[in-house]
Design a protein around this motif. Structure first.
Motif, PDB file in Angstrom:
ATOM      1  N   GLN A   1       0.829  -1.207   0.000  1.00 25.25           N
ATOM      2  CA  GLN A   1       0.000   0.000   0.000  1.00 25.25           C
ATOM      3  C   GLN A   1       0.864   1.258   0.000  1.00 25.25           C
ATOM      4  O   GLN A   1       0.599   2.220  -0.728  1.00 25.25           O
ATOM      5  CB  GLN A   1      -0.940  -0.010   1.208  1.00 25.25           C
ATOM      6  CG  GLN A   1      -2.012  -1.105   1.149  1.00 25.25           C
ATOM      7  CD  GLN A   1      -2.886  -1.115   2.368  1.00 25.25           C
ATOM      8  OE1 GLN A   1      -2.648  -0.352   3.315  1.00 25.25           O
ATOM      9  NE2 GLN A   1      -3.888  -1.998   2.382  1.00 25.25           N
ATOM     10  N   GLU A   2       1.898   1.243   0.814  1.00 20.79           N
ATOM     11  CA  GLU A   2       2.785   2.411   0.853  1.00 20.79           C
ATOM     12  C   GLU A   2       3.507   2.602  -0.482  1.00 20.79           C
ATOM     13  O   GLU A   2       3.615   3.721  -0.992  1.00 20.79           O
ATOM     14  CB  GLU A   2       3.800   2.235   1.980  1.00 20.79           C
ATOM     15  CG  GLU A   2       4.761   3.436   2.123  1.00 20.79           C
ATOM     16  CD  GLU A   2       5.747   3.240   3.265  1.00 20.79           C
ATOM     17  OE1 GLU A   2       5.621   2.218   3.981  1.00 20.79           O
ATOM     18  OE2 GLU A   2       6.624   4.096   3.425  1.00 20.79           O
ATOM     19  N   ALA A   3       3.995   1.484  -1.069  1.00 25.47           N
ATOM     20  CA  ALA A   3       4.691   1.586  -2.361  1.00 25.47           C
ATOM     21  C   ALA A   3       3.741   2.040  -3.469  1.00 25.47           C
ATOM     22  O   ALA A   3       4.109   2.861  -4.313  1.00 25.47           O
ATOM     23  CB  ALA A   3       5.307   0.230  -2.717  1.00 25.47           C
ATOM     24  N   ASP A   4       2.488   1.519  -3.470  1.00 23.76           N
ATOM     25  CA  ASP A   4       1.520   1.931  -4.499  1.00 23.76           C
ATOM     26  C   ASP A   4       1.176   3.396  -4.367  1.00 23.76           C
ATOM     27  O   ASP A   4       1.009   4.104  -5.369  1.00 23.76           O
ATOM     28  CB  ASP A   4       0.261   1.075  -4.396  1.00 23.76           C
ATOM     29  CG  ASP A   4       0.500  -0.366  -4.818  1.00 23.76           C
ATOM     30  OD1 ASP A   4      -0.352  -1.211  -4.498  1.00 23.76           O
ATOM     31  OD2 ASP A   4       1.522  -0.638  -5.475  1.00 23.76           O
ATOM     32  N   ALA A   5       1.051   3.874  -3.125  1.00 30.55           N
ATOM     33  CA  ALA A   5       0.733   5.299  -2.929  1.00 30.55           C
ATOM     34  C   ALA A   5       1.867   6.183  -3.436  1.00 30.55           C
ATOM     35  O   ALA A   5       1.640   7.216  -4.079  1.00 30.55           O
ATOM     36  CB  ALA A   5       0.465   5.574  -1.438  1.00 30.55           C
ATOM     37  N   ALA A   6       3.116   5.763  -3.167  1.00 32.51           N
ATOM     38  CA  ALA A   6       4.254   6.552  -3.657  1.00 32.51           C
ATOM     39  C   ALA A   6       4.308   6.552  -5.174  1.00 32.51           C
ATOM     40  O   ALA A   6       4.596   7.569  -5.802  1.00 32.51           O
ATOM     41  CB  ALA A   6       5.557   5.991  -3.068  1.00 32.51           C
ATOM     42  N   MET A   7       3.995   5.403  -5.797  1.00 28.75           N
ATOM     43  CA  MET A   7       4.037   5.345  -7.257  1.00 28.75           C
ATOM     44  C   MET A   7       2.917   6.180  -7.875  1.00 28.75           C
ATOM     45  O   MET A   7       3.101   6.826  -8.900  1.00 28.75           O
ATOM     46  CB  MET A   7       3.946   3.903  -7.729  1.00 28.75           C
ATOM     47  CG  MET A   7       4.233   3.758  -9.243  1.00 28.75           C
ATOM     48  SD  MET A   7       4.374   2.056  -9.793  1.00 28.75           S
ATOM     49  CE  MET A   7       2.667   1.549  -9.674  1.00 28.75           C
ATOM     50  N   ASP A   8       1.718   6.175  -7.254  1.00 30.74           N
ATOM     51  CA  ASP A   8       0.628   7.009  -7.768  1.00 30.74           C
ATOM     52  C   ASP A   8       0.994   8.476  -7.705  1.00 30.74           C
ATOM     53  O   ASP A   8       0.684   9.262  -8.627  1.00 30.74           O
ATOM     54  CB  ASP A   8      -0.651   6.755  -6.954  1.00 30.74           C
ATOM     55  CG  ASP A   8      -1.268   5.413  -7.297  1.00 30.74           C
ATOM     56  OD1 ASP A   8      -2.118   4.952  -6.510  1.00 30.74           O
ATOM     57  OD2 ASP A   8      -0.924   4.836  -8.344  1.00 30.74           O
ATOM     58  N   MET A   9       1.659   8.914  -6.620  1.00 32.99           N
ATOM     59  CA  MET A   9       2.071  10.317  -6.514  1.00 32.99           C
ATOM     60  C   MET A   9       3.107  10.644  -7.590  1.00 32.99           C
ATOM     61  O   MET A   9       3.036  11.696  -8.238  1.00 32.99           O
ATOM     62  CB  MET A   9       2.656  10.571  -5.118  1.00 32.99           C
ATOM     63  CG  MET A   9       3.073  12.010  -4.888  1.00 32.99           C
ATOM     64  SD  MET A   9       1.668  13.161  -4.990  1.00 32.99           S
ATOM     65  CE  MET A   9       0.802  12.682  -3.491  1.00 32.99           C
ATOM     66  N   ALA A  10       4.081   9.727  -7.791  1.00 34.73           N
ATOM     67  CA  ALA A  10       5.083   9.969  -8.833  1.00 34.73           C
ATOM     68  C   ALA A  10       4.433   9.990 -10.217  1.00 34.73           C
ATOM     69  O   ALA A  10       4.812  10.783 -11.078  1.00 34.73           O
ATOM     70  CB  ALA A  10       6.170   8.890  -8.767  1.00 34.73           C
ATOM     71  N   GLU A  11       3.436   9.129 -10.442  1.00 36.99           N
ATOM     72  CA  GLU A  11       2.743   9.115 -11.732  1.00 36.99           C
ATOM     73  C   GLU A  11       1.978  10.414 -11.963  1.00 36.99           C
ATOM     74  O   GLU A  11       1.988  10.955 -13.071  1.00 36.99           O
ATOM     75  CB  GLU A  11       1.777   7.934 -11.789  1.00 36.99           C
ATOM     76  CG  GLU A  11       1.040   7.816 -13.114  1.00 36.99           C
ATOM     77  CD  GLU A  11       0.062   6.654 -13.143  1.00 36.99           C
ATOM     78  OE1 GLU A  11      -0.532   6.418 -14.202  1.00 36.99           O
ATOM     79  OE2 GLU A  11      -0.116   6.008 -12.084  1.00 36.99           O
ATOM     80  N   ARG A  12       1.343  10.921 -10.918  1.00 42.27           N
ATOM     81  CA  ARG A  12       0.609  12.193 -11.063  1.00 42.27           C
ATOM     82  C   ARG A  12       1.582  13.330 -11.387  1.00 42.27           C
ATOM     83  O   ARG A  12       1.324  14.150 -12.272  1.00 42.27           O
ATOM     84  CB  ARG A  12      -0.153  12.486  -9.767  1.00 42.27           C
ATOM     85  CG  ARG A  12      -0.879  13.826  -9.807  1.00 42.27           C
ATOM     86  CD  ARG A  12      -1.621  14.104  -8.498  1.00 42.27           C
ATOM     87  NE  ARG A  12      -2.223  15.432  -8.550  1.00 42.27           N
ATOM     88  CZ  ARG A  12      -3.390  15.693  -9.119  1.00 42.27           C
ATOM     89  NH1 ARG A  12      -4.062  14.734  -9.717  1.00 42.27           N
ATOM     90  NH2 ARG A  12      -3.875  16.926  -9.136  1.00 42.27           N
ATOM     91  N   ASP A  13       2.725  13.380 -10.681  1.00 43.21           N
ATOM     92  CA  ASP A  13       3.714  14.423 -10.964  1.00 43.21           C
ATOM     93  C   ASP A  13       4.239  14.288 -12.389  1.00 43.21           C
ATOM     94  O   ASP A  13       4.459  15.286 -13.089  1.00 43.21           O
ATOM     95  CB  ASP A  13       4.876  14.322  -9.971  1.00 43.21           C
ATOM     96  CG  ASP A  13       4.451  14.687  -8.555  1.00 43.21           C
ATOM     97  OD1 ASP A  13       3.360  15.305  -8.391  1.00 43.21           O
ATOM     98  OD2 ASP A  13       5.192  14.366  -7.603  1.00 43.21           O
ATOM     99  N   PHE A  14       4.435  13.024 -12.837  1.00 36.56           N
ATOM    100  CA  PHE A  14       4.918  12.798 -14.204  1.00 36.56           C
ATOM    101  C   PHE A  14       3.909  13.287 -15.234  1.00 36.56           C
ATOM    102  O   PHE A  14       4.270  13.930 -16.221  1.00 36.56           O
ATOM    103  CB  PHE A  14       5.207  11.313 -14.373  1.00 36.56           C
ATOM    104  CG  PHE A  14       5.466  10.900 -15.789  1.00 36.56           C
ATOM    105  CD1 PHE A  14       4.529  10.155 -16.498  1.00 36.56           C
ATOM    106  CD2 PHE A  14       6.631  11.256 -16.427  1.00 36.56           C
ATOM    107  CE1 PHE A  14       4.763   9.778 -17.790  1.00 36.56           C
ATOM    108  CE2 PHE A  14       6.874  10.884 -17.739  1.00 36.56           C
ATOM    109  CZ  PHE A  14       5.927  10.143 -18.420  1.00 36.56           C
TER     110      PHE A  14
END
Length: 633
Positions: A98-111
């Motif tokens: 869950q923590e890793a998915d949340a970090a990846m979603d934030m990075a995807e939004r910034d991208f």
């Protein structure tokens, strides 16, 4: 200056932009006429040209370079986060996932945000070139006429063209400033609805036989373990083949593509990583491919594309917003507001550009829909409120006034030359349903009266087009392509205003001279019973330029001789004609071909539809607009 070419972010350019682009060639000719005074001119060249260009390079191109750095940084961060998340062992605790998915979603939004900003910055700097660079050079040309008596004759010959160019530059600058605001709004909306539209976009992506495309990680067994390499993959449904192209966004280096026919696919829950699935090659001696998708939904879409899963049940359509149909109340509302504005607001500066108070505008629209319009006293209902309410009604229609069915045809007319545009617009107006056509006539008649007072209200046809372009034309889906099309919406409305009497006349405008390019056809007319006759095809030749008329006449002779010699045994087919495409075209129906410039269409023959040919491209046969191609030997 003769070799300079403006870059275009998007499919094509407006006529104003093409004139601005050609203006540098004209400037070069003017310079040659005063070559003997060149040294005196160059004494002031640094102040008049070099410094503004240096400022443009530092201020605008420098900003794009900074945007690219940000985009590259966000890309690297997103890809690293993606690989770090996907490389987690499937035996990790759920909290870690869950923590890793949340970090990846934030990075995807910034991208995604950095991607949109970078594309917009690229568009902005190329659009700015069209008026800032040319405007600088135009000032330099005006400087010649002030300081060099030898340029007086040149000035007298070129002044009409230069004055026209100056107006086009001002219009391009105004369009850019207004559409930039709309672009920022669209970008914000696209980011807000990105998550909700993921499912729809995933279901609708692909085309031309490609059922699914995207990034996958391929597991490869080595001597001392396994490695995972990133590939860009496409799955072709008819051939049931998966194409794998090794590619990483970090190294930007692609390897050789591999095409693997598949016999089936299934999920791989026991793999060492999450989101894995197996593709079984059709060759039995080859081991199954273990592939890792970017997420659980992505894996399900790949399996569904490979026919391993049944398609999901469609969600019920969202509830329709509170729209106002094109009814008698709407006509009465527009007539009342237009009449009131013409009675007291035609001399007000910025009419339709200055927005009214949102709450008052909403109340007025609600009263109009309920057929309870009050006395529109100027003290209570300002002109800007009436103008905003009229635009709000047009935006509240279930579909744009110029209809989504003709959206592509309107844009095709806008991309064509101005000389041929009136005939295309006439055909498109006649293709509108009766009620939208009546409302368009009512609206354009009012706006034409507003434009006639432009010396006082400063609302020329171009300014009104900026206000009404995105209202009368709207793409069905808001994408980056729709952002780049905004300038053509304004061209459509401005051309309708400039040609208002002609486009609503019973007869089309007069045919253009033979050397002028014809207007692009709006849509193929209904098919006739039987093949085309030579006489009918020859009559259609008159509306086209010489090369196209020659091609059509040649095809007509072939069709006529083929028909006359038909007997018990069919004659051998004539040699296949070839044409080269001049412009990009998107087919409006299944029977039309889509193509890009400089493609070769073969097996060309007369179609029986005036202005259309039939040919083959990439294994498909369909109709081709004649004025989009030129014959080849």
């Amino acid at each position: 200056m003769e070799q300079f070419e403006f870059a275009c972010i998007g499919a094509s350019t407006t006529e104003d932009e093409r004139v601005i682009g050609r203006s540098l060639h004209h400037f070069a000719q003017l310079i040659r006429t005063v070559e003997d005074e060149r040294e005196r001119m160059l004494g002031r060249a640094h102040e008049q040209i070099i410094q503004p260009l240096e400022r443009f390079r530092k201020d605008h191109i420098g900003a794009v370079k900074e945007g690219k750095k940000k985009f590259d940084k966000k890309t690297a961060k997103f890809c690293q986060s993606q690989e770090r998340t996907l490389s987690l062992s499937s035996k990790k605790p759920e909290a870690v996932f869950q923590e890793a998915d949340a970090a990846m979603d934030m990075a995807e939004r910034d991208f995604c945000q950095a991607s949109l900003e970078y594309v917009f910055q690229l568009q902005a700097v190329q659009e700015r070139k069209k008026f800032e660079l040319v405007e600088t050079l135009l000032g330099f040309v005006f400087g010649w006429w002030t300081f060099h008596h030898t340029a007086h004759d040149v000035h007298a010959d070129a002044e009409p063209l230069v004055r026209d160019l100056q107006l086009r530059i001002q219009r391009t600058r105004s369009n850019f400033e207004e559409t930039s605001k709309q672009t920022e709004s669209l970008m914000k909306k696209m980011m807000e609805v990105r998550q909700t539209n993921k499912e729809v976009e995933a279901a609708e992506e692909g085309g031309g036989g490609v059922a699914r495309a995207g990034y996958l990680f391929l597991m490869e067994k080595k001597a001392f373990g396994t490695t995972w390499s990133k590939h860009y993959c496409t799955y072709e449904a008819p051939a049931r083949a998966l194409t794998l192209l090794p590619y990483s966004q970090l190294t930007v280096r692609a390897g050789a593509a591999e095409r693997v026919p598949l016999a089936g696919a299934r999920a791989a829950p026991d793999a060492e990583r999450r989101f894995c699935w197996e593709a079984a090659p059709a060759e039995r001696e080859r081991a199954p491919l273990t592939l890792q998708a970017l997420g659980e939904r992505d894996r399900a879409l790949w399996l569904r594309a490979a026919d391993a899963l049944a398609p999901p049940a469609r969600a019920p359509p969202p509830a329709a917003p509170d729209l106002w149909p094109l009814d008698d109340a709407g006509f009465a509302f527009v007539r009342r507001l237009a009449g009131e504005l013409e009675a007291r607001g035609l001399d007000e500066q910025g009419l339709y550009r200055v927005a009214g108070v949102a709450s008052k505008v909403a109340r007025l629209v609600a009263l109009g829909r309920a057929r309870r319009l009050p006395a529109l006293a100027p003290a209570e209902w300002e002109s800007k409120t009436l103008a905003s309410a009229l635009k709000a009604y047009l935006r509240a229609l279930p579909e744009p006034l110029l209809t989504r069915a003709l959206h592509g045809a309107w844009l095709a007319a806008a991309r064509g030359e101005r000389a041929a545009r009136a005939r295309a617009l006439h055909a498109l107006v006649r293709a509108l349903p009766p009620r939208p056509r009546d409302m368009l006539r009512l609206l354009l008649a009012h706006l034409a009266r507003v434009a006639r007072r432009a010396d006082r209200n400063l609302m020329t046809a171009a300014n009104l087009a900026v206000c009404f372009g995105p209202t009368l034309l709207r793409a069905e889906r808001e994408t980056v392509a729709s952002i780049l099309e905004l300038k053509f919406y304004n061209v459509v409305v401005e051309s309708l205003l400039d040609n208002f009497p002609a486009v609503f006349a019973a007869e089309p405008p007069p045919a253009e001279p033979p050397d002028a390019p014809p207007a692009p056809p709006a849509a193929p007319p209904a098919a006739h019973n039987g093949g085309p006759s030579a006489s009918a095809t020859s009559a259609a030749c008159a509306a086209y330029a010489a090369p196209h008329a020659q091609l059509l006449a040649q095809l007509a002779r072939g069709a006529s001789s083929s028909a006359s010699s038909a007997s018990a045994s069919p004659p051998p087919p004539p040699p296949a004609a070839r044409v080269r495409t001049l412009y990009a075209c998107v087919g409006e129906s299944e029977g039309e071909l889509s193509f890009e410039p400089n493609q070769i269409i073969t097996d060309v023959s007369a179609s029986g539809e005036p202005g259309w040919l039939r040919g083959s491209l990439d294994g498909r046969s369909g109709l081709v607009p004649m004025n989009y191609v030129e014959p080849l030997p």
